[in-house]
Design a protein around this motif. Structure first.
Motif, PDB file in Angstrom:
ATOM      1  N   GLY A  19      13.113  -1.904 -16.304  1.00  0.00           N
ATOM      2  CA  GLY A  19      12.612  -1.188 -15.559  1.00  0.00           C
ATOM      3  C   GLY A  19      11.871  -2.225 -14.537  1.00  0.00           C
ATOM      4  O   GLY A  19      11.220  -3.418 -14.289  1.00  0.00           O
ATOM      5  N   MET A  20      11.455  -1.392 -13.324  1.00  0.00           N
ATOM      6  CA  MET A  20      10.723  -2.384 -12.309  1.00  0.00           C
ATOM      7  C   MET A  20       8.796  -2.701 -12.503  1.00  0.00           C
ATOM      8  O   MET A  20       8.507  -2.304 -13.308  1.00  0.00           O
ATOM      9  CB  MET A  20      10.200  -0.984 -10.747  1.00  0.00           C
ATOM     10  N   PRO A  21       8.657  -3.967 -12.427  1.00  0.00           N
ATOM     11  CA  PRO A  21       7.906  -4.694 -12.643  1.00  0.00           C
ATOM     12  C   PRO A  21       6.415  -4.127 -12.240  1.00  0.00           C
ATOM     13  O   PRO A  21       6.708  -3.328 -11.120  1.00  0.00           O
ATOM     14  CB  PRO A  21       7.199  -5.926 -12.384  1.00  0.00           C
ATOM     15  N   GLU A  22       5.462  -3.637 -13.323  1.00  0.00           N
ATOM     16  CA  GLU A  22       4.212  -3.057 -12.590  1.00  0.00           C
ATOM     17  C   GLU A  22       3.353  -3.779 -10.928  1.00  0.00           C
ATOM     18  O   GLU A  22       2.889  -3.157  -9.978  1.00  0.00           O
ATOM     19  CB  GLU A  22       2.908  -2.563 -13.394  1.00  0.00           C
ATOM     20  N   ARG A  23       3.647  -5.020 -11.309  1.00  0.00           N
ATOM     21  CA  ARG A  23       3.016  -5.868  -9.681  1.00  0.00           C
ATOM     22  C   ARG A  23       4.021  -5.469  -8.893  1.00  0.00           C
ATOM     23  O   ARG A  23       3.450  -4.566  -7.428  1.00  0.00           O
ATOM     24  CB  ARG A  23       3.372  -7.625  -9.990  1.00  0.00           C
ATOM     25  N   LEU A  24       5.656  -4.958  -8.779  1.00  0.00           N
ATOM     26  CA  LEU A  24       6.553  -4.262  -7.834  1.00  0.00           C
ATOM     27  C   LEU A  24       6.291  -3.096  -7.463  1.00  0.00           C
ATOM     28  O   LEU A  24       5.943  -3.412  -5.940  1.00  0.00           O
ATOM     29  CB  LEU A  24       7.875  -5.290  -8.270  1.00  0.00           C
ATOM     30  N   ALA A  25       5.648  -2.384  -8.152  1.00  0.00           N
ATOM     31  CA  ALA A  25       5.807  -0.685  -8.307  1.00  0.00           C
ATOM     32  C   ALA A  25       4.014  -0.612  -7.129  1.00  0.00           C
ATOM     33  O   ALA A  25       4.363   0.170  -6.312  1.00  0.00           O
ATOM     34  CB  ALA A  25       5.431   0.177  -8.977  1.00  0.00           C
ATOM     35  N   VAL A  26       3.365  -1.814  -7.582  1.00  0.00           N
ATOM     36  CA  VAL A  26       1.690  -1.810  -6.768  1.00  0.00           C
ATOM     37  C   VAL A  26       2.320  -1.605  -5.797  1.00  0.00           C
ATOM     38  O   VAL A  26       1.464  -1.498  -4.554  1.00  0.00           O
ATOM     39  CB  VAL A  26       0.562  -2.611  -7.643  1.00  0.00           C
ATOM     40  N   HIS A  27       2.384  -2.998  -5.216  1.00  0.00           N
ATOM     41  CA  HIS A  27       3.248  -3.512  -4.100  1.00  0.00           C
ATOM     42  C   HIS A  27       3.781  -3.024  -3.257  1.00  0.00           C
ATOM     43  O   HIS A  27       2.514  -2.429  -2.211  1.00  0.00           O
ATOM     44  CB  HIS A  27       3.587  -5.197  -4.277  1.00  0.00           C
ATOM     45  N   LEU A  28       4.704  -1.961  -3.510  1.00  0.00           N
ATOM     46  CA  LEU A  28       5.266  -1.281  -2.736  1.00  0.00           C
ATOM     47  C   LEU A  28       4.498  -0.182  -2.681  1.00  0.00           C
ATOM     48  O   LEU A  28       4.593   0.419  -1.146  1.00  0.00           O
ATOM     49  CB  LEU A  28       6.371  -1.273  -3.336  1.00  0.00           C
ATOM     50  N   ARG A  29       4.139   0.634  -3.395  1.00  0.00           N
ATOM     51  CA  ARG A  29       3.165   2.311  -3.645  1.00  0.00           C
ATOM     52  C   ARG A  29       1.993   1.577  -2.236  1.00  0.00           C
ATOM     53  O   ARG A  29       1.586   2.341  -1.693  1.00  0.00           O
ATOM     54  CB  ARG A  29       2.763   2.321  -4.685  1.00  0.00           C
ATOM     55  N   ASP A  30       0.988   0.350  -2.134  1.00  0.00           N
ATOM     56  CA  ASP A  30       0.197  -0.033  -1.682  1.00  0.00           C
ATOM     57  C   ASP A  30       0.341  -0.274   0.173  1.00  0.00           C
ATOM     58  O   ASP A  30      -0.901  -0.158   0.599  1.00  0.00           O
ATOM     59  CB  ASP A  30      -0.725  -1.094  -2.216  1.00  0.00           C
ATOM     60  N   ASN A  31       1.125  -0.444   0.171  1.00  0.00           N
ATOM     61  CA  ASN A  31       1.828  -0.756   1.450  1.00  0.00           C
ATOM     62  C   ASN A  31       3.227  -0.636   2.292  1.00  0.00           C
ATOM     63  O   ASN A  31       3.097  -0.626   3.207  1.00  0.00           O
ATOM     64  CB  ASN A  31       2.376  -2.266   1.245  1.00  0.00           C
ATOM     65  N   PHE A  77       2.889  -8.923   3.891  1.00  0.00           N
ATOM     66  CA  PHE A  77       3.680  -7.980   2.901  1.00  0.00           C
ATOM     67  C   PHE A  77       5.005  -8.948   2.297  1.00  0.00           C
ATOM     68  O   PHE A  77       5.845  -9.180   1.408  1.00  0.00           O
ATOM     69  CB  PHE A  77       4.528  -6.696   3.661  1.00  0.00           C
ATOM     70  N   GLN A  78       5.243  -9.077   3.478  1.00  0.00           N
ATOM     71  CA  GLN A  78       6.808 -10.213   2.896  1.00  0.00           C
ATOM     72  C   GLN A  78       6.603 -11.239   2.029  1.00  0.00           C
ATOM     73  O   GLN A  78       7.325 -11.831   1.360  1.00  0.00           O
ATOM     74  CB  GLN A  78       7.663 -10.848   4.812  1.00  0.00           C
ATOM     75  N   THR A  79       5.271 -12.348   2.170  1.00  0.00           N
ATOM     76  CA  THR A  79       5.399 -13.988   1.777  1.00  0.00           C
ATOM     77  C   THR A  79       4.771 -12.684  -0.085  1.00  0.00           C
ATOM     78  O   THR A  79       5.331 -13.601  -1.110  1.00  0.00           O
ATOM     79  CB  THR A  79       3.807 -14.339   2.125  1.00  0.00           C
ATOM     80  N   GLN A  80       4.139 -11.339  -0.007  1.00  0.00           N
ATOM     81  CA  GLN A  80       3.841 -11.268  -1.200  1.00  0.00           C
ATOM     82  C   GLN A  80       4.915 -11.001  -1.679  1.00  0.00           C
ATOM     83  O   GLN A  80       4.939 -10.493  -3.194  1.00  0.00           O
ATOM     84  CB  GLN A  80       2.381  -9.644  -1.830  1.00  0.00           C
ATOM     85  N   PHE A  81       5.718 -10.378  -1.368  1.00  0.00           N
ATOM     86  CA  PHE A  81       6.895  -9.642  -1.971  1.00  0.00           C
ATOM     87  C   PHE A  81       7.856 -10.351  -2.325  1.00  0.00           C
ATOM     88  O   PHE A  81       8.128 -10.858  -3.146  1.00  0.00           O
ATOM     89  CB  PHE A  81       7.439  -8.292  -0.817  1.00  0.00           C
TER      90      PHE A  81
END
Length: 91
Positions: free
Chosen positions: A59-71, A16-20
């Protein structure tokens, strides 16, 4: 000796941290550091509302929103919102 559960949690946390961090590096140039920034409408006109920063331009980039939502744990039962709202701008 660490249990297999704590080892798997640690491994997942590292992924998670690496992807974030990768996502944060990608969006670094679009982070607005202003503490209070004027809110603009869809046409770019400044409104009477403001947002509390830092914020991400556009706004929050979709890639970040998906990463947070999924993890992350969904706390929507406590506050009436959900992870699906994280990338929605609210005045």
């Amino acid at each position: 000796m660490a249990s297999s559960t704590s080892a798997s949690v640690e491994a997942l946390s590292q992924v998670f941290q690496t992807q974030f961090e990768d996502i944060c590096r990608d969006i670094q140039g679009s982070v607005l550091s202003d503490i209070i920034a004027p809110w603009t409408d869809d046409d770019g006109a400044v409104t009477e509302s403001c947002i509390l920063g830092p914020s991400v331009e556009g706004g929050m980039p979709e890639r970040l929103a998906v990463h947070l939502r999924d993890n992350l744990v969904n706390f929507s039962a406590f506050d009436g919102g959900g992870s699906h709202d994280w990338n929605v701008a609210m005045p």
